[in-house]
Design a protein around this motif. Structure first.
Motif, PDB file in Angstrom:
ATOM      1  N   SER A 102       0.812  -1.222   0.000  1.00 44.63           N
ATOM      2  CA  SER A 102       0.000   0.000   0.000  1.00 44.63           C
ATOM      3  C   SER A 102       0.843   1.269   0.000  1.00 44.63           C
ATOM      4  N   HIS A 103       2.161   1.147   0.193  1.00 43.43           N
ATOM      5  CA  HIS A 103       3.006   2.345   0.201  1.00 43.43           C
ATOM      6  C   HIS A 103       3.963   2.421  -0.987  1.00 43.43           C
ATOM      7  N   VAL A 104       4.053   1.328  -1.754  1.00 45.49           N
ATOM      8  CA  VAL A 104       5.094   1.284  -2.788  1.00 45.49           C
ATOM      9  C   VAL A 104       4.888   2.351  -3.873  1.00 45.49           C
ATOM     10  N   SER A 105       3.640   2.646  -4.224  1.00 39.72           N
ATOM     11  CA  SER A 105       3.398   3.622  -5.295  1.00 39.72           C
ATOM     12  C   SER A 105       3.867   5.027  -4.901  1.00 39.72           C
ATOM     13  N   ALA A 106       3.845   5.319  -3.586  1.00 41.85           N
ATOM     14  CA  ALA A 106       4.314   6.641  -3.129  1.00 41.85           C
ATOM     15  C   ALA A 106       5.801   6.806  -3.423  1.00 41.85           C
ATOM     16  N   VAL A 107       6.525   5.691  -3.414  1.00 41.20           N
ATOM     17  CA  VAL A 107       7.970   5.730  -3.684  1.00 41.20           C
ATOM     18  C   VAL A 107       8.238   5.636  -5.188  1.00 41.20           C
ATOM     19  N   SER A 108       7.539   4.704  -5.845  1.00 41.12           N
ATOM     20  CA  SER A 108       7.816   4.497  -7.276  1.00 41.12           C
ATOM     21  C   SER A 108       7.316   5.656  -8.135  1.00 41.12           C
ATOM     22  N   GLY A 109       6.478   6.516  -7.565  1.00 40.81           N
ATOM     23  CA  GLY A 109       5.959   7.666  -8.317  1.00 40.81           C
ATOM     24  C   GLY A 109       6.926   8.841  -8.369  1.00 40.81           C
ATOM     25  N   ILE A 110       8.043   8.738  -7.672  1.00 47.52           N
ATOM     26  CA  ILE A 110       9.010   9.847  -7.627  1.00 47.52           C
ATOM     27  C   ILE A 110      10.034   9.660  -8.756  1.00 47.52           C
ATOM     28  N   ILE A 111      10.063  10.590  -9.681  1.00 47.00           N
ATOM     29  CA  ILE A 111      10.889  10.419 -10.888  1.00 47.00           C
ATOM     30  C   ILE A 111      12.382  10.217 -10.579  1.00 47.00           C
ATOM     31  N   PRO A 112      13.007  11.013  -9.698  1.00 46.59           N
ATOM     32  CA  PRO A 112      14.427  10.763  -9.417  1.00 46.59           C
ATOM     33  C   PRO A 112      14.677   9.367  -8.812  1.00 46.59           C
ATOM     34  N   VAL A 113      13.699   8.841  -8.058  1.00 44.07           N
ATOM     35  CA  VAL A 113      13.820   7.466  -7.533  1.00 44.07           C
ATOM     36  C   VAL A 113      13.842   6.499  -8.706  1.00 44.07           C
ATOM     37  N   VAL A 180      -2.048  -9.786   1.430  1.00 46.46           N
ATOM     38  CA  VAL A 180      -2.154  -9.353   0.044  1.00 46.46           C
ATOM     39  C   VAL A 180      -3.577  -9.506  -0.495  1.00 46.46           C
ATOM     40  N   GLY A 181      -4.309 -10.480   0.058  1.00 48.78           N
ATOM     41  CA  GLY A 181      -5.661 -10.736  -0.418  1.00 48.78           C
ATOM     42  C   GLY A 181      -6.579  -9.529  -0.319  1.00 48.78           C
ATOM     43  N   ALA A 182      -6.299  -8.689   0.685  1.00 49.56           N
ATOM     44  CA  ALA A 182      -7.180  -7.543   0.923  1.00 49.56           C
ATOM     45  C   ALA A 182      -6.885  -6.399  -0.043  1.00 49.56           C
ATOM     46  N   GLU A 183      -5.838  -6.547  -0.822  1.00 47.63           N
ATOM     47  CA  GLU A 183      -5.402  -5.410  -1.627  1.00 47.63           C
ATOM     48  C   GLU A 183      -6.323  -5.104  -2.802  1.00 47.63           C
ATOM     49  N   ASN A 184      -6.507  -3.824  -3.047  1.00 51.80           N
ATOM     50  CA  ASN A 184      -7.274  -3.406  -4.204  1.00 51.80           C
ATOM     51  C   ASN A 184      -6.287  -3.117  -5.340  1.00 51.80           C
ATOM     52  N   VAL A 185      -6.195  -4.069  -6.281  1.00 51.10           N
ATOM     53  CA  VAL A 185      -5.191  -3.914  -7.336  1.00 51.10           C
ATOM     54  C   VAL A 185      -5.507  -2.717  -8.235  1.00 51.10           C
ATOM     55  N   ALA A 186      -6.800  -2.400  -8.375  1.00 48.94           N
ATOM     56  CA  ALA A 186      -7.183  -1.289  -9.255  1.00 48.94           C
ATOM     57  C   ALA A 186      -6.617   0.036  -8.738  1.00 48.94           C
ATOM     58  N   LYS A 190      -3.978   2.390 -10.696  1.00 50.16           N
ATOM     59  CA  LYS A 190      -4.321   3.781 -11.021  1.00 50.16           C
ATOM     60  C   LYS A 190      -3.160   4.691 -10.616  1.00 50.16           C
ATOM     61  N   ALA A 191      -2.650   4.487  -9.418  1.00 50.17           N
ATOM     62  CA  ALA A 191      -1.520   5.312  -8.953  1.00 50.17           C
ATOM     63  C   ALA A 191      -0.305   5.073  -9.848  1.00 50.17           C
ATOM     64  N   ASP A 192      -0.027   3.806 -10.157  1.00 50.55           N
ATOM     65  CA  ASP A 192       1.172   3.476 -10.934  1.00 50.55           C
ATOM     66  C   ASP A 192       1.089   4.006 -12.366  1.00 50.55           C
ATOM     67  N   SER A 193      -0.112   4.025 -12.918  1.00 53.03           N
ATOM     68  CA  SER A 193      -0.207   4.411 -14.329  1.00 53.03           C
ATOM     69  C   SER A 193      -0.023   5.916 -14.535  1.00 53.03           C
ATOM     70  N   LYS A 194       0.126   6.666 -13.440  1.00 48.44           N
ATOM     71  CA  LYS A 194       0.470   8.092 -13.586  1.00 48.44           C
ATOM     72  C   LYS A 194       1.903   8.249 -14.058  1.00 48.44           C
ATOM     73  N   VAL A 195       2.764   7.276 -13.723  1.00 45.15           N
ATOM     74  CA  VAL A 195       4.176   7.404 -14.107  1.00 45.15           C
ATOM     75  C   VAL A 195       4.668   6.335 -15.071  1.00 45.15           C
ATOM     76  N   THR A 196       3.929   5.238 -15.193  1.00 39.92           N
ATOM     77  CA  THR A 196       4.351   4.194 -16.140  1.00 39.92           C
ATOM     78  C   THR A 196       3.162   3.815 -17.007  1.00 39.92           C
ATOM     79  N   SER A 197       3.457   3.386 -18.219  1.00 41.70           N
ATOM     80  CA  SER A 197       2.371   3.088 -19.145  1.00 41.70           C
ATOM     81  C   SER A 197       2.345   1.592 -19.421  1.00 41.70           C
ATOM     82  N   PHE A 198       1.469   0.879 -18.693  1.00 41.53           N
ATOM     83  CA  PHE A 198       1.441  -0.582 -18.826  1.00 41.53           C
ATOM     84  C   PHE A 198       0.035  -1.090 -19.109  1.00 41.53           C
ATOM     85  N   LEU A 199      -0.875  -0.162 -19.444  1.00 41.42           N
ATOM     86  CA  LEU A 199      -2.251  -0.601 -19.678  1.00 41.42           C
ATOM     87  C   LEU A 199      -2.507  -0.879 -21.153  1.00 41.42           C
ATOM     88  N   SER A 200      -1.631  -0.351 -22.005  1.00 40.48           N
ATOM     89  CA  SER A 200      -1.712  -0.736 -23.419  1.00 40.48           C
ATOM     90  C   SER A 200      -0.281  -0.906 -23.929  1.00 40.48           C
TER      91      SER A 200
END
Ligand code: C5P
Length: 230
Positions: A102-113, A180-186, A190-200
């Motif tokens: 639940s916290h990984v997108s906050a880190v992976s969304g930072i461009i210099p990271v 992990v079962g409780a996780e909402n993958v959507a 949504k958060a990840d697709s702001k910085v990476t393009s993996f939906l198409s």
């Protein structure tokens, strides 16, 4: 050297099938998601606030930079026993916790990271794919969100693995890893697709929708794509 780049959203089954594919060809296996997860784990451990609306990007980038340059991070690219280490301690299980997910997108969304990780991933791919590395078959399977487009756009095989959202949600819920079962993958997609393009798929990237395929059928389709490239 054969480089196989596989991207796709959460819950599509990328990791299991990528590992099996690498194992089949005796290639090295690089789970780039595990690298981002390890960074989030490291930041949480340093007490860095990843819940804030506006996280402290500079502090996080500094922490991630230290994690790599000071050699705290290590990983095993053996597809039959992939592992992630921090200061020689195996953190492979901990990085799959719901707290890290639940916290990984906050880190992976930072461009210099991302720049730090992309550079590390490129050097892993070059090194592990060479004949004198782990990889007896002189190849590497790297999976994530931006491998086909950014990390290794010139890979010999590039695949976007997709599945319908309800199928992915059900697969994640069926996984036995704690929390992990409780996780909402959507939400994570949504958060990840702001910085990476993996939906198409980007140009030249094959799309494989495995919503109605078994694991074996998905693996066979990937094996066929790699065989075409060898
Ligand atoms: O694949 P996995 O679910 O383990 O990825 C964890 C997270 O790492 C993703 O949700 C995403 O935030 C990040 N990630 C990324 N780019 C990659 C691989 C993963 O941003 N290439």
């Amino acid at each position: 050297m054969i480089r196989v780049a596989i991207d796709g959203p959460a819950g599509v089954g990328k990791s299991s099938v990528s590992k099996a594919l690498a194992s089949y060809f005796s290639f090295a296996y690089l789970d780039t998601g595990a690298m981002y997860r390890a960074c989030a784990w490291w930041c949480l451990r340093q007490g860095i606030d990843l819940d804030a609306e506006q996280v402290d990007e500079q502090t996080i980038t500094q922490a991630v930079g230290d994690f790599f340059t000071e050699d705290h991070f290590d990983l095993s690219v053996d597809p039959d026993d992939p592992k992630v280490f921090a200061d020689n301690v195996d953190i492979s299980e901990e990085i799959r916790s719901s707290e890290v997910s639940s916290h990984v997108s906050a880190v992976s969304g930072i461009i210099p990271v991302r720049h730090v990780l992309i550079a590390a991933q490129r050097s892993f791919i070059e090194r592990e794919g060479s004949p004198d590395s782990y990889s007896k078959g002189a190849g590497v399977v790297a999976e994530g969100r931006d491998i086909t487009t950014v990390v290794s756009p010139d890979a010999e095989v590039r695949v976007l693995l997709t599945a319908r959202e309800e199928v992915r949600q059900a697969r994640r819920a069926g996984q036995s890893v704690q929390g992990v079962g409780a996780e909402n993958v959507a939400a994570r997609d949504k958060a990840d697709s702001k910085v990476t393009s993996f939906l198409s798929a980007a140009e030249g990237v094959s799309t494989l929708d495995n919503s109605d395929l078994t694991f074996e059928q998905t693996l066979d389709a990937l094996i066929a794509l790699v065989e075409q490239a060898i």
